[in-house]
Design a protein around this motif. Structure first.
Motif, PDB file in Angstrom:
ATOM      1  N   GLY A 169       6.359  14.607  -4.112  1.00  0.00           N
ATOM      2  CA  GLY A 169       6.584  14.430  -5.543  1.00  0.00           C
ATOM      3  C   GLY A 169       5.309  14.065  -6.273  1.00  0.00           C
ATOM      4  O   GLY A 169       4.235  13.899  -5.676  1.00  0.00           O
ATOM      5  N   SER A 170       5.426  13.907  -7.570  1.00  0.00           N
ATOM      6  CA  SER A 170       4.258  13.693  -8.424  1.00  0.00           C
ATOM      7  C   SER A 170       3.613  12.330  -8.221  1.00  0.00           C
ATOM      8  O   SER A 170       2.490  12.096  -8.673  1.00  0.00           O
ATOM      9  CB  SER A 170       4.660  13.843  -9.895  1.00  0.00           C
ATOM     10  OG  SER A 170       5.705  12.924 -10.226  1.00  0.00           O
ATOM     11  N   ASN A 171       4.299  11.416  -7.547  1.00  0.00           N
ATOM     12  CA  ASN A 171       3.760  10.071  -7.345  1.00  0.00           C
ATOM     13  C   ASN A 171       2.823   9.953  -6.147  1.00  0.00           C
ATOM     14  O   ASN A 171       2.302   8.867  -5.880  1.00  0.00           O
ATOM     15  CB  ASN A 171       4.902   9.063  -7.162  1.00  0.00           C
ATOM     16  CG  ASN A 171       5.643   8.787  -8.452  1.00  0.00           C
ATOM     17  OD1 ASN A 171       5.098   8.962  -9.547  1.00  0.00           O
ATOM     18  ND2 ASN A 171       6.885   8.355  -8.331  1.00  0.00           N
ATOM     19  N   PHE A 172       2.612  11.053  -5.411  1.00  0.00           N
ATOM     20  CA  PHE A 172       1.831  10.935  -4.191  1.00  0.00           C
ATOM     21  C   PHE A 172       0.422  10.417  -4.457  1.00  0.00           C
ATOM     22  O   PHE A 172      -0.037   9.480  -3.795  1.00  0.00           O
ATOM     23  CB  PHE A 172       1.756  12.265  -3.434  1.00  0.00           C
ATOM     24  CG  PHE A 172       0.964  12.155  -2.165  1.00  0.00           C
ATOM     25  CD1 PHE A 172       1.533  11.612  -1.023  1.00  0.00           C
ATOM     26  CD2 PHE A 172      -0.373  12.545  -2.112  1.00  0.00           C
ATOM     27  CE1 PHE A 172       0.799  11.462   0.147  1.00  0.00           C
ATOM     28  CE2 PHE A 172      -1.115  12.398  -0.947  1.00  0.00           C
ATOM     29  CZ  PHE A 172      -0.527  11.860   0.182  1.00  0.00           C
ATOM     30  N   GLU A 173      -0.298  11.016  -5.383  1.00  0.00           N
ATOM     31  CA  GLU A 173      -1.671  10.600  -5.650  1.00  0.00           C
ATOM     32  C   GLU A 173      -1.723   9.152  -6.116  1.00  0.00           C
ATOM     33  O   GLU A 173      -2.625   8.397  -5.732  1.00  0.00           O
ATOM     34  CB  GLU A 173      -2.315  11.523  -6.694  1.00  0.00           C
ATOM     35  CG  GLU A 173      -2.690  12.888  -6.164  1.00  0.00           C
ATOM     36  CD  GLU A 173      -3.725  12.827  -5.047  1.00  0.00           C
ATOM     37  OE1 GLU A 173      -4.581  11.914  -5.069  1.00  0.00           O
ATOM     38  OE2 GLU A 173      -3.669  13.681  -4.145  1.00  0.00           O
ATOM     39  N   TYR A 174      -0.759   8.750  -6.919  1.00  0.00           N
ATOM     40  CA  TYR A 174      -0.712   7.362  -7.375  1.00  0.00           C
ATOM     41  C   TYR A 174      -0.517   6.421  -6.196  1.00  0.00           C
ATOM     42  O   TYR A 174      -1.220   5.412  -6.057  1.00  0.00           O
ATOM     43  CB  TYR A 174       0.422   7.158  -8.382  1.00  0.00           C
ATOM     44  CG  TYR A 174       0.596   5.717  -8.803  1.00  0.00           C
ATOM     45  CD1 TYR A 174      -0.161   5.179  -9.828  1.00  0.00           C
ATOM     46  CD2 TYR A 174       1.518   4.890  -8.127  1.00  0.00           C
ATOM     47  CE1 TYR A 174      -0.023   3.832 -10.192  1.00  0.00           C
ATOM     48  CE2 TYR A 174       1.652   3.563  -8.481  1.00  0.00           C
ATOM     49  CZ  TYR A 174       0.885   3.039  -9.508  1.00  0.00           C
ATOM     50  OH  TYR A 174       1.022   1.718  -9.855  1.00  0.00           O
ATOM     51  N   ASP A 175       0.438   6.739  -5.320  1.00  0.00           N
ATOM     52  CA  ASP A 175       0.715   5.883  -4.169  1.00  0.00           C
ATOM     53  C   ASP A 175      -0.470   5.845  -3.206  1.00  0.00           C
ATOM     54  O   ASP A 175      -0.796   4.791  -2.645  1.00  0.00           O
ATOM     55  CB  ASP A 175       1.967   6.364  -3.436  1.00  0.00           C
ATOM     56  CG  ASP A 175       3.248   6.033  -4.194  1.00  0.00           C
ATOM     57  OD1 ASP A 175       3.171   5.285  -5.190  1.00  0.00           O
ATOM     58  OD2 ASP A 175       4.319   6.530  -3.792  1.00  0.00           O
ATOM     59  N   LEU A 176      -1.122   6.988  -3.015  1.00  0.00           N
ATOM     60  CA  LEU A 176      -2.280   7.040  -2.125  1.00  0.00           C
ATOM     61  C   LEU A 176      -3.413   6.163  -2.675  1.00  0.00           C
ATOM     62  O   LEU A 176      -4.026   5.383  -1.927  1.00  0.00           O
ATOM     63  CB  LEU A 176      -2.758   8.480  -1.958  1.00  0.00           C
ATOM     64  CG  LEU A 176      -4.016   8.681  -1.101  1.00  0.00           C
ATOM     65  CD1 LEU A 176      -3.778   8.195   0.321  1.00  0.00           C
ATOM     66  CD2 LEU A 176      -4.431  10.162  -1.106  1.00  0.00           C
ATOM     67  N   ASN A 177      -3.688   6.292  -3.967  1.00  0.00           N
ATOM     68  CA  ASN A 177      -4.755   5.487  -4.573  1.00  0.00           C
ATOM     69  C   ASN A 177      -4.409   4.000  -4.549  1.00  0.00           C
ATOM     70  O   ASN A 177      -5.282   3.148  -4.327  1.00  0.00           O
ATOM     71  CB  ASN A 177      -5.005   5.949  -6.010  1.00  0.00           C
ATOM     72  CG  ASN A 177      -5.649   7.321  -6.063  1.00  0.00           C
ATOM     73  OD1 ASN A 177      -6.359   7.720  -5.134  1.00  0.00           O
ATOM     74  ND2 ASN A 177      -5.420   8.050  -7.142  1.00  0.00           N
TER      75      ASN A 177
END
Length: 304
Positions: A222-230
């Motif tokens: 989902g679209s939250n992957f980059e946010y969660d990774l960072n």
């Protein structure tokens, strides 16, 4: 068989034998009633039927590494370079005669020399050159395991694992443990790389397949992957700043690898993250043998 292929009372069950319930201290065969374990995280060769008897209804995970890097790591860590004494390019010289070294079976952990990762996942060496058997094994692993992490994308893999387990990001925090000393790190020349890839064809098939599945998982996250990774990396940096003093020390009795040093007065969580698998195995085994008390979700004290 190398005498280190089986460890009794250590943090590894066996490096060569498929997992069997009798390898586990106080296995279900000797436990009272229907008692079983909650987790199995030690070094072991995968064999699902026996594992399910010890940890029923579990989720299954493993981690793979680029086979070329894995081979170079094994070469330096297991001491295979000692057989190449005098060579200006020990790894290159070694990879010119891989079949000979493997057939002689006289090096520590020699069985890891050929497709060590798919071997650990249960496929014996006699099938490694059979592409049909390898493909079937990869299909079996994909069907039976809930997720395969990739070392080269470890943080990304942990974010996916967090989602699968319904955990919070801070449960996934870690400190690097067991870093190989630079003295035993070897440059991989193009010819050596080609020889390793050809020799470890089964592992290459395995790695490439599950590298693709990782990115498919990331895409479907989902679209939250980059946010969660960072955010995960931000939390990891905080732990690094709080815990580590920026230096390393060799491990006593094991000069081939080093450990990061903790800051003096570091928070207790740093010590928990710093402990390795062998240390935790020892702690848990001592608790198991001596007995202890823990509280269940209903606030009742139970013996363990």
């Amino acid at each position: 068989m190398d005498k280190r292929s089986v460890q009794v009372g250590g943090h590894m069950f066996s490096n060569q034998k498929l997992f069997n319930r009798t390898m586990v201290e106080n296995s279900p065969l000797s436990l009272e009633g229907d008692r079983t374990y909650d987790m199995l995280t030690n070094h072991v060769r995968y064999y699902r039927p026996e594992m399910e008897l010890v940890v029923p209804n579990a989720k299954y995970f493993t981690v793979l590494r680029d086979p070329v890097r894995q081979f170079e790591s094994s070469f330096g860590y297991f001491g295979w370079e000692e057989k190449m004494e005098g060579s200006s390019d020990p790894l290159g010289t070694f990879t010119e005669n891989l079949s000979t070294h493997f057939e002689q079976a006289d090096l520590p952990y020699w069985w890891q020399m050929k497709n060590g990762q798919i071997y650990d996942l249960g496929l014996d060496h006699s099938y490694h050159d059979n592409e049909t058997a390898v493909t079937q094994k990869i299909t079996e692993i994909e069907r039976e395991l809930d997720f395969v992490l990739i070392t080269e994308y470890f943080d990304e893999s942990l974010v996916i694992l967090k989602q699968i387990l319904c955990w919070e990001l801070h449960y996934m925090l870690y400190i690097p443990n067991g870093i190989r000393s630079q003295k035993y790190v070897y440059k991989i020349k193009d010819r050596s790389r080609a020889n390793i890839i050809k020799w470890n064809k089964a592992d290459m098939m395995l790695y490439r397949h599950f590298n693709r599945t990782l990115w498919q998982r990331i895409e479907s996250y989902g679209s939250n992957f980059e946010y969660d990774l960072n955010e995960f990396r931000r939390q990891r940096q905080i732990v690094t700043n709080q815990c580590l003093d920026g230096t390393m020390s060799p491990v006593r009795g094991t000069p081939r690898w080093s450990r990061v040093n903790l800051k003096r007065g570091a928070p207790s969580i740093c010590y928990e993250l710093w402990k390795g698998d062998a240390t935790y195995t020892k702690i848990l085994r001592e608790r198991q043998n001596k007995g202890g008390i823990k509280t269940d979700i209903n606030g009742r004290q139970i013996k363990y």
